[in-house]
Design a protein around this motif. Structure first.
Motif, mmCIF file in Angstrom:
data_model
loop_
_atom_site.group_PDB
_atom_site.id
_atom_site.type_symbol
_atom_site.label_atom_id
_atom_site.label_comp_id
_atom_site.label_asym_id
_atom_site.label_seq_id
_atom_site.Cartn_x
_atom_site.Cartn_y
_atom_site.Cartn_z
ATOM 1 N N PHE A 405 -39.938 11.332 -71.135
ATOM 2 C CA PHE A 405 -38.613 10.858 -70.757
ATOM 3 C C PHE A 405 -37.963 10.015 -71.843
ATOM 4 O O PHE A 405 -36.747 10.092 -72.051
ATOM 5 C CB PHE A 405 -38.724 10.053 -69.463
ATOM 6 C CG PHE A 405 -37.411 9.624 -68.889
ATOM 7 C CD1 PHE A 405 -36.582 10.531 -68.272
ATOM 8 C CD2 PHE A 405 -37.000 8.307 -68.991
ATOM 9 C CE1 PHE A 405 -35.355 10.141 -67.762
ATOM 10 C CE2 PHE A 405 -35.783 7.906 -68.486
ATOM 11 C CZ PHE A 405 -34.958 8.825 -67.867
ATOM 12 N N ILE A 441 -38.366 18.719 -70.255
ATOM 13 C CA ILE A 441 -37.725 17.557 -69.639
ATOM 14 C C ILE A 441 -37.470 17.802 -68.161
ATOM 15 O O ILE A 441 -37.500 16.871 -67.346
ATOM 16 C CB ILE A 441 -36.411 17.203 -70.375
ATOM 17 C CG1 ILE A 441 -35.798 15.925 -69.802
ATOM 18 C CG2 ILE A 441 -35.425 18.349 -70.286
ATOM 19 C CD1 ILE A 441 -36.636 14.701 -69.953
ATOM 20 N N ALA A 444 -40.294 16.631 -65.916
ATOM 21 C CA ALA A 444 -40.257 15.191 -65.651
ATOM 22 C C ALA A 444 -39.216 14.860 -64.585
ATOM 23 O O ALA A 444 -39.460 14.022 -63.700
ATOM 24 C CB ALA A 444 -39.969 14.432 -66.944
ATOM 25 N N ILE A 445 -38.037 15.499 -64.659
ATOM 26 C CA ILE A 445 -36.991 15.250 -63.666
ATOM 27 C C ILE A 445 -37.476 15.606 -62.267
ATOM 28 O O ILE A 445 -37.371 14.809 -61.318
ATOM 29 C CB ILE A 445 -35.720 16.054 -64.013
ATOM 30 C CG1 ILE A 445 -35.106 15.551 -65.319
ATOM 31 C CG2 ILE A 445 -34.700 15.974 -62.881
ATOM 32 C CD1 ILE A 445 -33.951 16.407 -65.811
#
Length: 571
Positions: A405, A441, A444-445
């Motif tokens: 992140f 990414i 992670a979200i």
């Protein structure tokens, strides 16, 4: 006891494997390549036969020092301004608005973020250009903002402001209103209640907002290049040009490593400053005994509510004016988008005739669908592990996700580029490259959104199912997955939106034939944005907005609408 120590291991393995392979390994390659020398005529782009730190000295030399200064200025000032503007808006949403007005204000902040990143950035060139509406109404010449560092600063504040509003609103929404009321009843002034009750409660949201803005800002080179021009060169543009233009990969890798170091130094200084301020507050607060002897003051008229509402309206105008400008100018009958020549729908009619544009839209949708599906599978399992795994495993996975992140996208993108080049034909397909990059990414979200949802549920439900004889797979399928479904859908919306809006990774990792819509739009900006690209982007924005509304309405009918909304705003 051994089972307890490895609880959550199976759902965490896909995330560990995926991120180690496509994030940590590429990051290590960036560090290794930064020690070499660029080989412009050799079989390898970087000669690693004699490792040295020479490229770091070149990247940090006077030639490129202004680049790092611009990056720090844009990021620190942009983050500070975003947080300062976001706090009163979040305070208005959580303390002054209720019901439909509250959700309307949240939508007013969130929906502009769904307009393609480049379109809402370029709209400021239309607004402040020689033929723009603001120029005509105010009789000004762009305020001298375009193609300057101030123009880039305006753009970054505008683009990242919604990311600062939502975390602060979530933190303030969790504060019991009775605490503020109790403070007033005990004789504290409104300012004292704000400083001693409201602000401490909002601190986690403020920290999250600052991180959400600062990290992507450090790697963003698109906004400075569109609105700041050559006067707003940043580290991201240095890294990108080193890999894509000058082919000096060693210099680009060294600049990327220095960018990571700069991010860590700033975050470390911010954390130290926060600890000092917190310690001082603990020392000063016990000495402040005046509130104990105050009588409850007579109620005075609330002058702040009208002021907050005026501020909220002004902020919404600020967020929506560029969006509406793009929508209106997509009906421009002229040959170029910035110069208004009368109303026409010919740009919408000509979208289908531009085969390159249609192909780019298809690539964007395909990559977004595949990367979102992949991220939902891996991220949902990771979110379940974060919520239910044993502490050592949970902290290990959380640390890895946080590293993902806080790493600027430009760094992970060049790491993947190095990995793809080293892998050769095995990773030569452009769609596969983009799906992998977008999913990193996005994992992670999804993980953080799902973890927030599962952590708010009763942890005894999975345990009860296990006690009744259900296997871990059955518990996940019949208990965890249904309860997490609204958050998973919300996370999928966020992941797909991020993929459809990605410029940095898509421009660096795409191959011939896999140009996405943002990259197509970015390539046309130098000669002036065409109206058909704006028309296609407007249609996509409306489609995303209508899709989200439809999903929310369906879940609302099933009694899960609030969970979906909470997932979208990061609760």
């Amino acid at each position: 006891m051994r089972v307890l120590k490895v609880r959550g291991l199976m759902p965490s393995l896909p995330a560990f494997g995926w991120l180690c392979l496509f994030f940590l390994l590429p990051g290590a390659l960036v560090g290794v390549f930064s020690l070499g020398e660029s080989s412009f005529f050799g079989t390898s782009p970087v000669d690693l036969s004699s490792p040295s730190l020479g490229r770091y000295g070149e990247a940090a030399s006077d030639t490129f020092r202004i680049v790092f200064q611009n990056t720090l200025q844009l990021s620190i000032i942009g983050t500070a301004v975003c947080v300062l503007l976001a706090f009163p808006m979040a305070y208005l949403i959580t303390t002054r608005l209720t019901g439909a007005w509250k959700y309307a204000a949240i939508a007013a902040v969130v929906v502009p973020y769904w307009m393609p990143f480049l379109l809402r950035t370029y709209s400021w060139r239309i607004l402040l250009g020689d033929h723009g509406p603001l120029t005509g109404m105010l009789r000004i010449d762009g305020l001298g903002v375009l193609d300057t560092l101030a123009g880039a600063q305006l753009g970054v504040v505008y683009n990242y402001l919604p990311l600062a509003v939502l975390p602060i609103a979530v933190a303030l929404d969790r504060l019991d209103p009775a605490l503020r009321k109790a403070g007033r009843d005990l004789g504290a002034s409104p300012w004292r209640v704000f400083w001693q009750v409201t602000l401490p409660a909002a601190r986690p949201g403020v920290i999250s907002a600052a991180l959400l803005v600062f990290i992507p800002l450090m790697g963003d080179y698109v906004t400075p290049s569109v609105l700041g021009g050559v006067k707003a060169s940043v580290v991201g543009s240095l890294v990108s040009s080193s890999f894509l233009e000058s082919q000096d990969w060693a210099l680009g890798a060294a600049a990327a490593v220095l960018l990571i170091a700069l991010v860590l130094v700033v975050l470390g200084c911010a954390a130290l400053l926060l600890r000092v301020v917190t310690a001082l507050a603990r020392i000063i607060r016990p000495l402040d005994l005046t509130a104990r002897y105050f009588r409850a003051p007579r109620r005075s008229p609330d002058f702040w509510s009208p002021a907050l509402r005026v501020f909220g309206v002004a902020l919404c105008v600020f967020l929506w004016l560029p969006i509406l400008t793009i929508v209106v100018y997509s009906f421009n009958g002229g040959r170029t988008l910035p110069v208004w020549s009368g109303f026409s729908t010919h740009w919408y009619a000509s979208v289908g005739e531009n085969t390159a544009l249609v192909h780019a839209i298809g690539v964007s949708l395909r990559v977004a669908a595949l990367s979102t599906l992949l991220a939902v599978i891996v991220g949902t399992l990771a979110g379940a592990a974060l919520a239910r795994a044993s502490r050592p495993l949970r902290w290990s996975l959380l640390s890895l996700l946080l590293i993902v992140f806080i790493t600027p996208e430009i760094v992970s993108a060049i790491g993947l580029l190095l990995l793809y080049v080293g892998a050769g034909p095995a990773l030569s397909d452009g769609t596969v490259r983009l799906v992998i990059a977008h999913s990193v990414i996005a994992v992670a979200i999804v993980a953080f959104v799902v973890q927030a949802r599962l952590s708010s549920l009763d942890p005894r439900l999975p345990d009860a199912a296990a006690d009744l004889g259900a296997t871990p797979v059955s518990v996940f399928r019949h208990v965890t997955a249904p309860l997490a479904a609204p958050a998973v859908i919300a996370a999928a919306v966020l992941a797909s939106t991020a993929s459809l809006d990605d410029v940095v990774a898509s421009s660096m990792l795409g191959t011939v034939g896999t140009t996405t819509l943002p990259v197509f739009v970015y390539s046309t900006l130098r000669n002036g944005l065409r109206g058909d690209a704006a028309a296609a982007s407007v249609v996509m924005m409306l489609g995303i907005a209508l899709g989200v509304v439809l999903i929310g309405w369906i879940l609302h009918r099933k009694g899960q609408g609030k969970s979906f909304t909470d997932g979208l705003v990061g609760r």
